[in-house]
Design a protein around this motif. Structure first.
Motif, PDB file in Angstrom:
ATOM      1  N   SER A 131      11.402  -0.118   6.960  1.00 59.25           N
ATOM      2  CA  SER A 131      11.609  -1.535   7.263  1.00 59.25           C
ATOM      3  C   SER A 131      11.602  -2.326   5.960  1.00 59.25           C
ATOM      4  CB  SER A 131      10.502  -2.034   8.181  1.00 59.25           C
ATOM      5  OG  SER A 131       9.258  -1.891   7.529  1.00 59.25           O
ATOM      6  N   GLY A 151       7.441  -5.350   9.269  1.00 60.65           N
ATOM      7  CA  GLY A 151       6.965  -4.028   8.855  1.00 60.65           C
ATOM      8  C   GLY A 151       6.393  -3.192   9.987  1.00 60.65           C
ATOM      9  N   ILE A 152       6.013  -3.841  11.092  1.00 62.58           N
ATOM     10  CA  ILE A 152       5.400  -3.048  12.177  1.00 62.58           C
ATOM     11  C   ILE A 152       6.178  -3.155  13.489  1.00 62.58           C
ATOM     12  CG2 ILE A 152       3.064  -2.947  11.243  1.00 62.58           C
ATOM     13  CD1 ILE A 152       2.364  -5.281  13.129  1.00 62.58           C
ATOM     14  N   PHE A 194       0.821  -1.226   0.000  1.00 63.34           N
ATOM     15  CA  PHE A 194       0.000   0.000   0.000  1.00 63.34           C
ATOM     16  C   PHE A 194       0.845   1.263   0.000  1.00 63.34           C
ATOM     17  CE2 PHE A 194       0.407   2.049   4.151  1.00 63.34           C
ATOM     18  CZ  PHE A 194       1.065   1.077   4.901  1.00 63.34           C
ATOM     19  N   LYS A 195       2.141   1.129   0.281  1.00 62.52           N
ATOM     20  CA  LYS A 195       2.987   2.320   0.405  1.00 62.52           C
ATOM     21  C   LYS A 195       3.075   3.088  -0.917  1.00 62.52           C
ATOM     22  CE  LYS A 195       4.292   1.257   4.642  1.00 62.52           C
ATOM     23  NZ  LYS A 195       4.927   1.497   5.827  1.00 62.52           N
ATOM     24  N   ASN A 200       9.246  -1.961   2.840  1.00 58.98           N
ATOM     25  CA  ASN A 200       8.239  -1.661   1.822  1.00 58.98           C
ATOM     26  C   ASN A 200       8.150  -0.177   1.458  1.00 58.98           C
ATOM     27  OD1 ASN A 200       7.285  -4.175   1.061  1.00 58.98           O
ATOM     28  ND2 ASN A 200       5.967  -4.330   2.862  1.00 58.98           N
ATOM     29  N   THR A 220       3.540  -9.417   7.853  1.00 62.42           N
ATOM     30  CA  THR A 220       3.033  -8.136   8.370  1.00 62.42           C
ATOM     31  C   THR A 220       1.599  -7.909   7.891  1.00 62.42           C
ATOM     32  OG1 THR A 220       5.270  -7.249   8.327  1.00 62.42           O
ATOM     33  CG2 THR A 220       3.494  -5.655   8.533  1.00 62.42           C
ATOM     34  N   GLU A 246       2.637 -11.189   2.884  1.00 69.17           N
ATOM     35  CA  GLU A 246       3.736 -11.272   3.849  1.00 69.17           C
ATOM     36  C   GLU A 246       3.168 -11.270   5.275  1.00 69.17           C
ATOM     37  OE1 GLU A 246       6.061  -7.627   4.983  1.00 69.17           O
ATOM     38  OE2 GLU A 246       5.678  -7.107   2.892  1.00 69.17           O
ATOM     39  N   PRO A 254      -3.191  -2.814  10.067  1.00 75.03           N
ATOM     40  CA  PRO A 254      -1.976  -3.015  10.860  1.00 75.03           C
ATOM     41  C   PRO A 254      -1.361  -1.657  11.202  1.00 75.03           C
ATOM     42  CG  PRO A 254      -1.525  -3.440   8.541  1.00 75.03           C
ATOM     43  CD  PRO A 254      -2.993  -3.126   8.641  1.00 75.03           C
ATOM     44  N   ALA A 255      -0.669  -1.577  12.329  1.00 74.02           N
ATOM     45  CA  ALA A 255      -0.057  -0.292  12.699  1.00 74.02           C
ATOM     46  C   ALA A 255       1.336  -0.466  13.281  1.00 74.02           C
ATOM     47  CB  ALA A 255      -0.939   0.450  13.697  1.00 74.02           C
ATOM     48  N   GLY A 256       2.296   0.131  12.602  1.00 74.84           N
ATOM     49  CA  GLY A 256       3.650   0.275  13.122  1.00 74.84           C
ATOM     50  C   GLY A 256       3.844   1.766  13.299  1.00 74.84           C
ATOM     51  N   ASN A 257       4.170   2.444  12.204  1.00 74.34           N
ATOM     52  CA  ASN A 257       4.172   3.913  12.210  1.00 74.34           C
ATOM     53  C   ASN A 257       2.783   4.485  11.943  1.00 74.34           C
ATOM     54  OD1 ASN A 257       6.797   5.094  12.790  1.00 74.34           O
ATOM     55  ND2 ASN A 257       7.509   3.831  11.083  1.00 74.34           N
ATOM     56  N   GLY A 258       1.861   3.612  11.613  1.00 70.40           N
ATOM     57  CA  GLY A 258       0.463   4.034  11.509  1.00 70.40           C
ATOM     58  C   GLY A 258       0.111   4.849  10.280  1.00 70.40           C
ATOM     59  N   THR A 259       0.873   4.716   9.191  1.00 68.65           N
ATOM     60  CA  THR A 259       0.560   5.559   8.030  1.00 68.65           C
ATOM     61  C   THR A 259      -0.774   5.174   7.390  1.00 68.65           C
ATOM     62  OG1 THR A 259       1.857   4.191   6.496  1.00 68.65           O
ATOM     63  CG2 THR A 259       2.987   6.055   7.520  1.00 68.65           C
ATOM     64  N   THR A 286      -1.946  -5.812   3.053  1.00 68.77           N
ATOM     65  CA  THR A 286      -1.109  -4.624   2.830  1.00 68.77           C
ATOM     66  C   THR A 286       0.181  -4.878   2.074  1.00 68.77           C
ATOM     67  OG1 THR A 286      -0.268  -4.951   5.058  1.00 68.77           O
ATOM     68  CG2 THR A 286      -2.004  -3.297   4.784  1.00 68.77           C
ATOM     69  N   GLY A 287       0.644  -6.157   2.040  1.00 64.83           N
ATOM     70  CA  GLY A 287       1.919  -6.399   1.369  1.00 64.83           C
ATOM     71  C   GLY A 287       2.004  -7.778   0.741  1.00 64.83           C
TER      72      GLY A 287
HETATM   73  C1  LIG Z   1       3.136  -4.932   4.502  1.00 63.11           C
HETATM   74  C2  LIG Z   1       3.017  -3.856   5.520  1.00 63.11           C
HETATM   75  N1  LIG Z   1       1.854  -3.725   6.159  1.00 63.11           N
HETATM   76  C3  LIG Z   1       1.687  -2.777   7.112  1.00 63.11           C
HETATM   77  C4  LIG Z   1       2.706  -1.919   7.444  1.00 63.11           C
HETATM   78  C5  LIG Z   1       2.466  -0.907   8.508  1.00 63.11           C
HETATM   79  O1  LIG Z   1       2.565   0.396   8.070  1.00 63.11           O
HETATM   80  P1  LIG Z   1       2.820   1.537   9.114  1.00 63.11           P
HETATM   81  O2  LIG Z   1       4.199   1.286   9.710  1.00 63.11           O
HETATM   82  O3  LIG Z   1       2.769   2.778   8.393  1.00 63.11           O
HETATM   83  O4  LIG Z   1       1.777   1.393  10.170  1.00 63.11           O
HETATM   84  C6  LIG Z   1       3.935  -2.013   6.791  1.00 63.11           C
HETATM   85  C7  LIG Z   1       5.031  -1.091   7.101  1.00 63.11           C
HETATM   86  O5  LIG Z   1       6.102  -1.164   6.569  1.00 63.11           O
HETATM   87  C8  LIG Z   1       4.107  -3.009   5.807  1.00 63.11           C
HETATM   88  O6  LIG Z   1       5.254  -3.160   5.166  1.00 63.11           O
END
Ligand SMILES: Cc1ncc(COP(=O)(O)O)c(C=O)c1O
Length: 372
Positions: A126, A288-289, A101-102, A128, A336, A334, A225-230, A362-363
């Protein structure tokens, strides 16, 4: 050429404003910036536009059409499926050109980079987001340097390199890569998906697409999903804009899913705190998170709370279970990405029937070594 409403960069905390047509990624004293923008979507024109991200042109903060950098990003399919016995809508974000999604954020951010005549950018990731920024920079002819943790998947590193980006492998975790990139950003434009608000204004197209695909309605729940939450913040901005324009009459509850091995937002949510609880990233297949210090953490918590959503966590076993389950239905994602699916199963289990729930893959799985 479309006419956009005026917009400017604004410090999230103090409200201090800056011209958005000058390259800048943080406030004068290093504050986080948001974009103050009130778009007006030309709804009547939608029927005549291609099913692409740029169909929401009046909502995307790029002034000139000539600045647009595109890899032909299409609206991603929203499939109606059953998960854990419940109906659910799953958006196929893994189908973007770079496999995640990036691309939404990179398309708008790098178009803006081109418009600002920036020649060189740095970024940390990380994996993506690095792939997406590197690909769009390649398309735009902008030089880029990407910092990634040394343990990043070999396939993602290879993909970033293939786009011609300079790659810097940083010893340590994701925070170490972020620190190295910020240092480099002292002499280059920081095309950070976390810091740079133009990225979020690309990711918000996720919400516009979901709204259109559900016959111009917002769903009841969105699980991401939320890591940096974009994606969480992008969805929040997108649905908020739709609400402000009177194109929907409600916000969905936005739920954020973290891995139990790195859960600063979950801990804060449980403890009623406004800011992420300091943590260290444990070993997790959800690379990724694994974000111990999400820079927009307080914004993510506010978005989730304001919409009546929850922050939840999933275990490594749940991630693997739902990765396999999706693959057995034909969706190769993947780990994540499987986080959101596992989180969706949790949310669905406690819910009354009849709600419309949207989640996302998302990936893509092809750039991750699953070892099985
Ligand atoms: C496949 C995938 N899903 C979700 C996320 C989470 O995105 P964010 O870190 O912006 O929350 C990432 C982040 O790299 C990712 O690669």
């Amino acid at each position: 050429m479309v006419k956009l409403e005026p917009y400017h960069l604004v410090e999230a905390d103090s409200g201090r404003a800056y011209d958005a047509e000058t390259p800048r990624w943080c406030g004068e004293s290093g504050a986080l910036l948001d974009l103050a923008f009130t778009p007006r979507l030309n709804v009547a024109a939608l029927a005549g536009r291609k099913p692409q991200l740029w169909r929401y042109r009046e909502c995307l903060p790029v002034q000139k059409d000539e600045s647009i950098v595109s890899l032909g990003e299409m609206c991603t399919p929203l499939l109606f499926m059953r998960l854990a016995g419940h109906p659910v809508w799953i958006k196929q974000e893994q189908l973007f050109s770079t496999g995640s999604f990036k691309d939404r954020g990179a398309a708008v951010l790098i178009s803006k980079v081109k418009e600002l005549a920036v020649q060189r950018v740095v970024q940390d990731s990380s994996g993506n987001a690095g792939c997406a920024i590197a690909a769009y920079c390649a398309r735009a002819g902008v030089a880029c340097e990407i910092f990634v943790p040394e343990k990043t998947s070999a396939q993602k590193i290879e993909q970033i390199r293939a786009y011609g980006a300079e790659i810097r492998l940083v010893r340590g975790d994701r925070s170490a890569a972020a620190q190295a990139a910020r240092h480099a950003a002292e002499s280059a434009y920081y095309a950070s998906h976390c810091w740079n608000p133009f990225f979020l204004h690309g990711v918000k197209t996720f919400a516009y697409e979901v709204w259109e695909q559900l016959q111009c309605r917002a769903p009841d729940d969105v699980v991401l999903p939320a890591g940096n939450g974009t994606l969480v913040l992008g969805a929040f901005i997108g649905f908020s804009e739709l609400l402000e324009q009177g194109l929907t009459n409600r916000m969905p509850a936005i739920h954020a899913v973290q891995t139990a091995r790195c859960a600063p937002l979950y801990d804060a949510f449980l403890q009623g705190k406004l800011h992420p609880v300091p943590t260290t990233a444990g070993e997790t297949m959800a690379e990724g998170i694994a974000i111990a210090e999400p820079i927009r953490g307080s914004q993510i918590l506010a978005a989730v709370r304001q919409t009546g959503g929850r922050v939840i966590v999933v275990s490594e076993e749940e991630i693997e279970k739902y990765r396999r389950e999706m693959a057995l239905q034909g969706f190769y994602i993947e780990p994540t990405a499987a986080v959101a699916v596992a989180g969706t199963a949790q949310i669905l289990n406690g819910q009354p029937p009849g709600r419309t729930l949207v989640t996302a893959l998302t990936g893509h799985g092809l750039k991750h070594s699953h070892g099985s």
